[in-house]
Design an enzyme around this catalytic site. Sequence first.
Site, PDB file in Angstrom:
ATOM      1  N   SER A 147      -9.732  -0.487   7.609  1.00  0.00           N
ATOM      2  CA  SER A 147      -9.168  -0.178   6.051  1.00  0.00           C
ATOM      3  C   SER A 147      -8.320  -1.625   5.319  1.00  0.00           C
ATOM      4  O   SER A 147      -8.167  -1.644   4.791  1.00  0.00           O
ATOM      5  CB  SER A 147      -7.852   0.545   5.881  1.00  0.00           C
ATOM      6  OG  SER A 147      -8.912   2.174   6.258  1.00  0.00           O
ATOM      7  N   SER A 150      -9.455   1.642   3.390  1.00  0.00           N
ATOM      8  CA  SER A 150      -8.710   2.813   1.906  1.00  0.00           C
ATOM      9  C   SER A 150      -7.549   1.945   2.086  1.00  0.00           C
ATOM     10  O   SER A 150      -7.722   2.490   0.398  1.00  0.00           O
ATOM     11  CB  SER A 150      -8.178   3.933   2.928  1.00  0.00           C
ATOM     12  OG  SER A 150      -7.591   2.807   4.183  1.00  0.00           O
ATOM     13  N   LYS A 192       0.831  -1.146   0.201  1.00  0.00           N
ATOM     14  CA  LYS A 192       0.240  -0.234  -0.262  1.00  0.00           C
ATOM     15  C   LYS A 192       0.968   1.333  -0.358  1.00  0.00           C
ATOM     16  O   LYS A 192       2.245   1.299   0.840  1.00  0.00           O
ATOM     17  CB  LYS A 192      -0.963  -0.321   1.051  1.00  0.00           C
ATOM     18  CG  LYS A 192      -1.909   0.936   1.337  1.00  0.00           C
ATOM     19  CD  LYS A 192      -2.782   0.930   2.717  1.00  0.00           C
ATOM     20  CE  LYS A 192      -3.511   1.954   3.097  1.00  0.00           C
ATOM     21  NZ  LYS A 192      -4.385   2.008   4.023  1.00  0.00           N
TER      22      LYS A 192
END
Lengths: 497, 513, 96
Positions: free
Chosen positions: B178, B154, B79
């Site tokens: 997330s 997210s 990420k």
Amino acid sequence: MSDPSYEIVIGLEVHVQLQTATKLFCRCSTRFGAPPNTQTCPVCIGLPGSLPVMNRQAFELALKTAVALNCEIPAFTKWDRKQYYYPDLPKGYQISQFDLPMSQHGYLEISDAKGAFAPKRVGILRAHLEEDAGKSMHDELAGKADSRIDLNRTGTPLLEIVSQPDMRSPEEARAYLTELKLLLTYLGVSDCNMQEGSLRVDANINLHVATPQGTVATPIVEVKNMNSFRAVERAMAFEATRQFDVWNDTRISLGAPGGHKTTRGWDEQAQVTRPQRQKEESSDYRYFPDPDLAPVIVTDQQLDAVRASLGELPAALRDRLQTERGIDAYDADVIVNQGRAFVDYFSELADIGGDAKRASNWMQQDVLRVLNERDLTIELFPISPASLAELLKTVQRGELDTSRARDVFNVMAESGDSAAQAMQRLGIQAVHRDELRDLCRELLDANPNVVADVQSGKEKAIGALIGQAKRRNPNANPNQVRQLCLELIRQQGSAQE
Amino acid sequence: MSIHDLTATELIRRLESGDLSSVEVVQAFLKRIEQGDGRVRAFVRVEANRALSAAERIDQRRRGGESVGRLGGLPVAVKDVICTEGQATTCASKMLQRFTPPYDATVIRRLKQADAILIGKTNMDEFAMGGTTESSALATTCNPWDLARVPGGSSGGAAACLAAGMVPLSIGSDTGGSIRQPASFCGVNGLKPTYGRVSRFGLIAFASSLDQIGPLARNAEDLALLLEVLAGHDPSDSTSANVPVPEYSRLVSQPLDGLTLGVVREHFGEGLDSQVQEAVREALRVYESLGATVKDISLPHSRYAIATYYIIACCEASSNLARYDGVHYGYRTDETAMLADLAAEQRALTSRGDSPLLDDLDSPLVRMYRQTRSEGFGAEVKRRIMLGTYALSHGYYDAYYVKALKVRRLIRNDFDAAFREVDLIAGPVAPTPAYRLGEKTEDPLAMYLGDLYTVSANLAGICALSVPCGLNGQGMPIGLQLQGPLLDEQRLLRAARMYQTVTDWHTRRPEGF
Amino acid sequence: MSLTRQQIVKVSLLARLRLQDDELDRMTHQLDQVVSYMDLLAEVDTEDAEPMAHAVEQTNVFAEDHVLPSLDRESALSNAPKRDEQCYRVPAVLGD
């Protein structure tokens, strides 16, 4: 205090750089004077993703200082973020302590050896550990109004020591700073170098004015930019006068409309304070506990260990020198104020030489003079306590007068010679008492008029003989010559009767 | 079976046996990315050349008989909130679009030590703030199960690339769900470790007391493998847990005897989609068939979790994001234009003789800050900064921030009490499966309420994971959440693995990928 | 509590954001909704609850005072939007 119709009220905020090898939250060096931006890392630049880890040594030095300042040490302490925007504060917050500082409610005793003010305790409100900001440099070259930012200093550990508003004169403020610096130096927690910014002072000052309606406080002024203790003293004196003038003009008291706290800067050149622009929105720092740092718990055992490690502090040392060495308060003060190494030198000198008063005089006059002239510290002083003791003993035995001894001392300080070597180099030989007695007898025999004068009560007449004795033997000690001559004349007199 | 269908555990077995080379594996996944990422847009950057040359080096070492790390030669997606030395790390924000960290996050160092191949950085909500990945300033990521729907967030890119078979393993971060929520939206597995289990050093902070890095994978075994590499004490992170890391990859296959699962009464109320509810109930029946006991429990303060979470998260975020001010790194507004505007404003006010407004006019420095931050941050980030600044400001601190910290304690106490009665807590991950792109972007509160089931674990610091447990009528995946006590990841993983030995939801793949 | 536009203007300066008029309207409306929702917490009895600032309690985490290498200056300054050979540059800092 010059004007009895008001009282000056001063509180001081001192920021001290702790003497650690690395910064408070990262392992960058804290060395002073490195080229800009060469002592930084992701943590102190505040790069995204970086995290702080507390320097153990910084915490321990802070704890030591707090204990020496007689502070209460709470069992639990934590770190908070103080938030404001400034280009030399790369994270947008300073890691500091807000509601649970590591120490509070202490005191520092101050006094003046010459009695300028009565001894007193200045309260310490709190002392807490925080990180320093970087440096903004403003070079306003033609049309170029940029500031340049150096982050080398960012994250250096600072102990902020906040006093109570307990000082009542500029002299007391200076004495507090001098005593605090001495304490910090004794503890070895900071080098307290004001030029390099390792000790910084801000002052809060206002007046309590006596009026027919009672005492009224004037608005508090925070004074910044004072670069020496002398500057603090002068700024405080200036402010007191200025505030009294303003009071007489405006009658605005603390808290009244227009009576809020303001900030002024000390202008060293002009010897005045000037108003400073406040930082925008500085009133709302939005403190909250730093989630990246763990709180610290201090145990009683830890505190006992810190107390045991303090060593003898200045106040106790002054007392001990007076009681154990029999020197007076003023002398003890001068010696202790020179720092621990100076005291150690003195103690050794007095031990070997056996005369503390004489040791104290020589240290204050002669040793200090050489140190000052050559800008040396006592650690680098070329004469060892043992050598100096040897010289002082020669003086004590009367084998050398003080002025000759000073010549010897200067040679020793210059060359590192022992007392004996220096005397030899100067051609000085200690004159044996029997030898001197023979010389005196010869002189008296040759000068019956002097003998007669003395016998008729004019002791001063001996002076003529001292000059002659010196010419015959340059090493003759004038005091000893005088004493021996008087002794011999008295013996003659009693023999005649 | 093709390479991209294999689990990480299986791929490693074949890499170790020499059936496959790392170059073959990396090439296979790069090809998947090339074929699929135009539609999904899970990646913000793919490091094809770097990955291939790293794979070649691993293969050489293997051929030379050298030992290689646990993940030797296996591609992993990261990420874009985790710092990678010398490689842009953007947080999907205009603010950091040109930011290249001079250091590696601790998890990156651990991945490199394990000889994993970093194949690329994945898309996310800007600064990890959001539940759809739509707040990314770089791209909109689509859900591989239905490209018109959000992948969740997210860590939307992290979950989507895994679901689309573009990587075998993926790293995300979880501040309020997330990892778990996008895992559930995309039909993959995701684990939020106990706070402190995985180092946060190098994880760009959203909310420091809630953030945690964790693994996403195809099944529980793979989660265990990746967690074992990521977890461990880090002296650079003061909040890192200084405790030994169990051998998750070995423990994961041991079933749990006499497992008691708690079902939270408050989680099955209003707002929970009926198909999600049914899938979760069905999963509980599966556990019962495996010998587990299901027990009804209460977390009395769970209805306050969202309010508590958003206050704390936004307060911390407002502080963590203060550093983006255009001075030391990142975006800065066009200074010449900014100064010209400011001068024009000053002239206008002067000619109008408006001295109060003139006094309020920003200094050039303050204007630079404000303009930089307003241009560099997107709407959601600005909302959260504003909310946090407000809640910490003078006069509101006690009513919001301190109050939230106290309720947080009560939420934690609820969990402590619950875990005295049950081993794990089971329930939904999100109230609904993935919704359509654009559906909630203008209603922040509605989006915040979607985090109802996930934020409590972050507030309490406990570990939690999401495993696929069904598909709804439209074929969208549904996730089951398991929550466990502090540092008890191994129990979570074993329970998830038990479930996966008798179900096949985790093996389902979206059509077209 | 309900939020006014004026409060939003004040907070935006504290947060160093510059919001245009339409942004201010939208922000006021949205934050007012959120803040009203947060007022839900007022009903919780938190009398005996110790504030919980950390997810997991840890204390006394220290590093030893040993110098490690810093970044070389070029790496430190490499991400700066404006710089010279030695320093970061910003519009002049006023006062102080």
